[in-house]
Design a protein around this motif. Structure first.
Motif, PDB file in Angstrom:
ATOM      1  N   ARG A  85       0.844  -1.195   0.000  1.00 17.35           N
ATOM      2  CA  ARG A  85       0.000   0.000   0.000  1.00 17.35           C
ATOM      3  C   ARG A  85       0.879   1.244   0.000  1.00 17.35           C
ATOM      4  O   ARG A  85       1.844   1.339   0.767  1.00 17.35           O
ATOM      5  CB  ARG A  85      -0.906  -0.022   1.229  1.00 17.35           C
ATOM      6  N   LEU A  86       0.560   2.213  -0.843  1.00 17.72           N
ATOM      7  CA  LEU A  86       1.395   3.399  -1.017  1.00 17.72           C
ATOM      8  C   LEU A  86       0.699   4.654  -0.494  1.00 17.72           C
ATOM      9  O   LEU A  86      -0.527   4.684  -0.338  1.00 17.72           O
ATOM     10  CB  LEU A  86       1.755   3.569  -2.491  1.00 17.72           C
ATOM     11  N   ALA A  87       1.490   5.676  -0.244  1.00 23.52           N
ATOM     12  CA  ALA A  87       0.967   6.891   0.378  1.00 23.52           C
ATOM     13  C   ALA A  87      -0.043   7.622  -0.489  1.00 23.52           C
ATOM     14  O   ALA A  87      -0.897   8.352   0.028  1.00 23.52           O
ATOM     15  CB  ALA A  87       2.128   7.838   0.738  1.00 23.52           C
ATOM     16  N   ASP A  88       0.037   7.462  -1.819  1.00 21.17           N
ATOM     17  CA  ASP A  88      -0.911   8.137  -2.709  1.00 21.17           C
ATOM     18  C   ASP A  88      -2.210   7.352  -2.865  1.00 21.17           C
ATOM     19  O   ASP A  88      -3.038   7.690  -3.701  1.00 21.17           O
ATOM     20  CB  ASP A  88      -0.278   8.403  -4.074  1.00 21.17           C
ATOM     21  N   ARG A  89      -2.385   6.290  -2.083  1.00 18.36           N
ATOM     22  CA  ARG A  89      -3.570   5.422  -2.037  1.00 18.36           C
ATOM     23  C   ARG A  89      -3.566   4.326  -3.088  1.00 18.36           C
ATOM     24  O   ARG A  89      -4.444   3.459  -3.089  1.00 18.36           O
ATOM     25  CB  ARG A  89      -4.893   6.208  -2.127  1.00 18.36           C
ATOM     26  N   GLY A  90      -2.599   4.329  -4.019  1.00 19.25           N
ATOM     27  CA  GLY A  90      -2.464   3.205  -4.928  1.00 19.25           C
ATOM     28  C   GLY A  90      -1.855   2.012  -4.209  1.00 19.25           C
ATOM     29  O   GLY A  90      -1.263   2.136  -3.141  1.00 19.25           O
ATOM     30  N   TYR A  91      -1.998   0.826  -4.812  1.00 22.81           N
ATOM     31  CA  TYR A  91      -1.388  -0.350  -4.205  1.00 22.81           C
ATOM     32  C   TYR A  91      -1.181  -1.453  -5.225  1.00 22.81           C
ATOM     33  O   TYR A  91      -1.707  -1.416  -6.345  1.00 22.81           O
ATOM     34  CB  TYR A  91      -2.203  -0.850  -3.003  1.00 22.81           C
ATOM     35  N   ILE A  92      -0.378  -2.417  -4.837  1.00 24.87           N
ATOM     36  CA  ILE A  92      -0.161  -3.635  -5.602  1.00 24.87           C
ATOM     37  C   ILE A  92      -0.739  -4.780  -4.777  1.00 24.87           C
ATOM     38  O   ILE A  92      -0.374  -4.944  -3.611  1.00 24.87           O
ATOM     39  CB  ILE A  92       1.336  -3.877  -5.881  1.00 24.87           C
ATOM     40  N   GLU A  93      -1.652  -5.535  -5.367  1.00 17.64           N
ATOM     41  CA  GLU A  93      -2.212  -6.687  -4.686  1.00 17.64           C
ATOM     42  C   GLU A  93      -1.480  -7.937  -5.151  1.00 17.64           C
ATOM     43  O   GLU A  93      -1.424  -8.223  -6.345  1.00 17.64           O
ATOM     44  CB  GLU A  93      -3.709  -6.824  -4.954  1.00 17.64           C
ATOM     45  N   LEU A  94      -0.906  -8.661  -4.215  1.00 16.75           N
ATOM     46  CA  LEU A  94      -0.169  -9.879  -4.501  1.00 16.75           C
ATOM     47  C   LEU A  94      -1.092 -11.076  -4.323  1.00 16.75           C
ATOM     48  O   LEU A  94      -1.836 -11.158  -3.342  1.00 16.75           O
ATOM     49  CB  LEU A  94       1.030 -10.010  -3.557  1.00 16.75           C
ATOM     50  N   LEU A  95      -1.032 -12.013  -5.262  1.00 13.23           N
ATOM     51  CA  LEU A  95      -1.876 -13.208  -5.226  1.00 13.23           C
ATOM     52  C   LEU A  95      -1.006 -14.446  -5.399  1.00 13.23           C
ATOM     53  O   LEU A  95      -0.022 -14.426  -6.149  1.00 13.23           O
ATOM     54  CB  LEU A  95      -2.915 -13.167  -6.345  1.00 13.23           C
ATOM     55  N   GLY A  96      -1.378 -15.516  -4.717  1.00 13.19           N
ATOM     56  CA  GLY A  96      -0.642 -16.759  -4.872  1.00 13.19           C
ATOM     57  C   GLY A  96      -1.440 -17.946  -4.384  1.00 13.19           C
ATOM     58  O   GLY A  96      -2.262 -17.835  -3.471  1.00 13.19           O
ATOM     59  N   VAL A  97      -1.212 -19.083  -5.009  1.00 12.43           N
ATOM     60  CA  VAL A  97      -1.872 -20.330  -4.636  1.00 12.43           C
ATOM     61  C   VAL A  97      -1.156 -20.923  -3.430  1.00 12.43           C
ATOM     62  O   VAL A  97       0.076 -20.986  -3.395  1.00 12.43           O
ATOM     63  CB  VAL A  97      -1.858 -21.315  -5.813  1.00 12.43           C
ATOM     64  N   THR A  98      -1.923 -21.362  -2.420  1.00 16.32           N
ATOM     65  CA  THR A  98      -1.325 -21.842  -1.175  1.00 16.32           C
ATOM     66  C   THR A  98      -1.439 -23.343  -0.968  1.00 16.32           C
ATOM     67  O   THR A  98      -0.848 -23.875  -0.026  1.00 16.32           O
ATOM     68  CB  THR A  98      -1.971 -21.139   0.031  1.00 16.32           C
ATOM     69  N   ARG A  99      -2.217 -24.048  -1.799  1.00 14.63           N
ATOM     70  CA  ARG A  99      -2.352 -25.498  -1.627  1.00 14.63           C
ATOM     71  C   ARG A  99      -2.744 -26.130  -2.956  1.00 14.63           C
ATOM     72  O   ARG A  99      -3.240 -25.443  -3.859  1.00 14.63           O
ATOM     73  CB  ARG A  99      -3.397 -25.818  -0.557  1.00 14.63           C
TER      74      ARG A  99
END
Length: 336
Positions: free
Chosen positions: A73-87
């Motif tokens: 999460r960044l100060a300008d309100r943008g963000y990167i969402e990370l996704l991954g398979v766990t099983r």
């Protein structure tokens, strides 16, 4: 049918601890870049790359059905969402399955979101232009991360029945932030990064026809494109302002990274640009993370360097000096 099934993937990921954003009052539609969905080979691997090699703070999410998400999460309100398979054999909806099929099980990004403070107005405007928009979907009333049934839904979004761009685009808005002191302090702390990252400045959309994406972005209301070249990846195209940020609509310009990426993965979100408080300090941190020297250059946003993340993340990350600092600029400055 792909946009509808992809929308279900967006709804699932947004339903698990996505950061709340404020709704800014405005007399007209106000938009800016919101976030990119970045799949890793697995959630711990992509989190480690972002934290250890690149110096971001990675915030926890949840893991419903065997697909986990985390956030930068960044100060300008943008963000990167990370996704991954766990099983093995996770409970993926058709949208997630489609993304994984496109990525062939590897890392990378295929979807981006634009935040609008006037979501209903934008929805009606685009529908009036003949674009096939989906209905506006909202978080459920019993959302565990929301404010409860008596509060506004934590998020609202719409996508398109037929994708207007080479990569998938959706529009989204959020309920106002919580204002109690503990929530304000937590939110402020969550947006501080060891590498000094402050702003999500650009999405890099790679296709075989940058002008087609430019025309569609203009139809969506994002005009003022300026021709650009990105020689570091052998690409050319356009910089299109989106509020204070921008989209780079790119196509290969000869042999190089862009041509290789398009050949191997088709249209994609090839990269993002991140503004940092201290470019030299960020560069030194990434050089230590990757154990190799990196080269400065004058990019679209001014002084910059490119992290060698394509093999790790399936997506490039460009770090640049923040607008207002020496050698920096914004997408809208290019015509001045």
């Amino acid at each position: 049918m792909r946009p509808f099934v992809l929308l279900s993937a967006l709804i699932l990921t947004l339903g698990v601890a996505a950061p709340a954003m404020p709704t800014a009052p405005s007399s007209g539609p106000v938009s800016q870049l919101d976030h990119v969905l970045l799949w890793g080979r697995d959630i711990d691997q992509v989190s480690a790359i972002m934290a250890v090699k690149l110096g971001f703070q990675v915030r926890p999410g949840r893991a419903p059905g065997g697909v986990a998400n985390r956030y930068v999460r960044l100060a300008d309100r943008g963000y990167i969402e990370l996704l991954g398979v766990t099983r093995p054999n996770p409970d993926m909806d058709p949208g997630m399955l489609a993304d994984q099929a496109s990525l062939k099980g590897g890392p990378g990004a295929r979807s981006v979101g634009v935040r609008s403070s006037a979501l209903n107005q934008v929805h009606a405007l685009l529908k009036g232009k003949g674009l096939a928009v989906t209905p506006v979907f909202t978080a459920s009333a019993n959302d565990p991360d929301g404010g409860g049934p008596t509060k506004p839904p934590r998020w609202r979004l719409f996508a398109f029945e037929r994708p207007p761009l080479s990569s998938t685009l959706f529009f989204i808005d959020y309920a106002p932030d919580k204002t109690d002191p503990a929530s304000v302090a937590d939110d402020r702390a969550a947006r501080q990064h060891p590498n000094g990252a402050r702003a999500l400045s650009a999405f890099w959309l790679l296709s075989s026809d940058a002008d087609a994406d430019r025309k569609q972005l203009e139809r969506l209301g994002f005009a003022g494109a300026t021709p650009v070249r990105v020689p570091q990846i052998s690409a050319r195209g356009y910089c299109i302002p989106v509020g204070p940020n921008g989209v780079l609509a790119l196509e290969p310009d000869g042999q190089g990274i862009a041509a290789d990426a398009l050949r191997d993965g088709g249209p994609q979100v090839l990269g993002v640009s991140i503004g940092v408080a201290d470019l030299d300090a960020a560069k030194r941190r990434v050089e230590r993370g990757y154990e190799q020297p990196l080269t400065d250059y004058k990019g679209v946003w001014g002084d910059a360097f490119l992290a060698p993340t394509r093999d790790d993340l399936g997506m490039l990350i460009e770090f640049h000096a923040l607008p207002g600092t020496a050698g920096s600029k914004t997408c809208g400055d290019l015509k001045r």
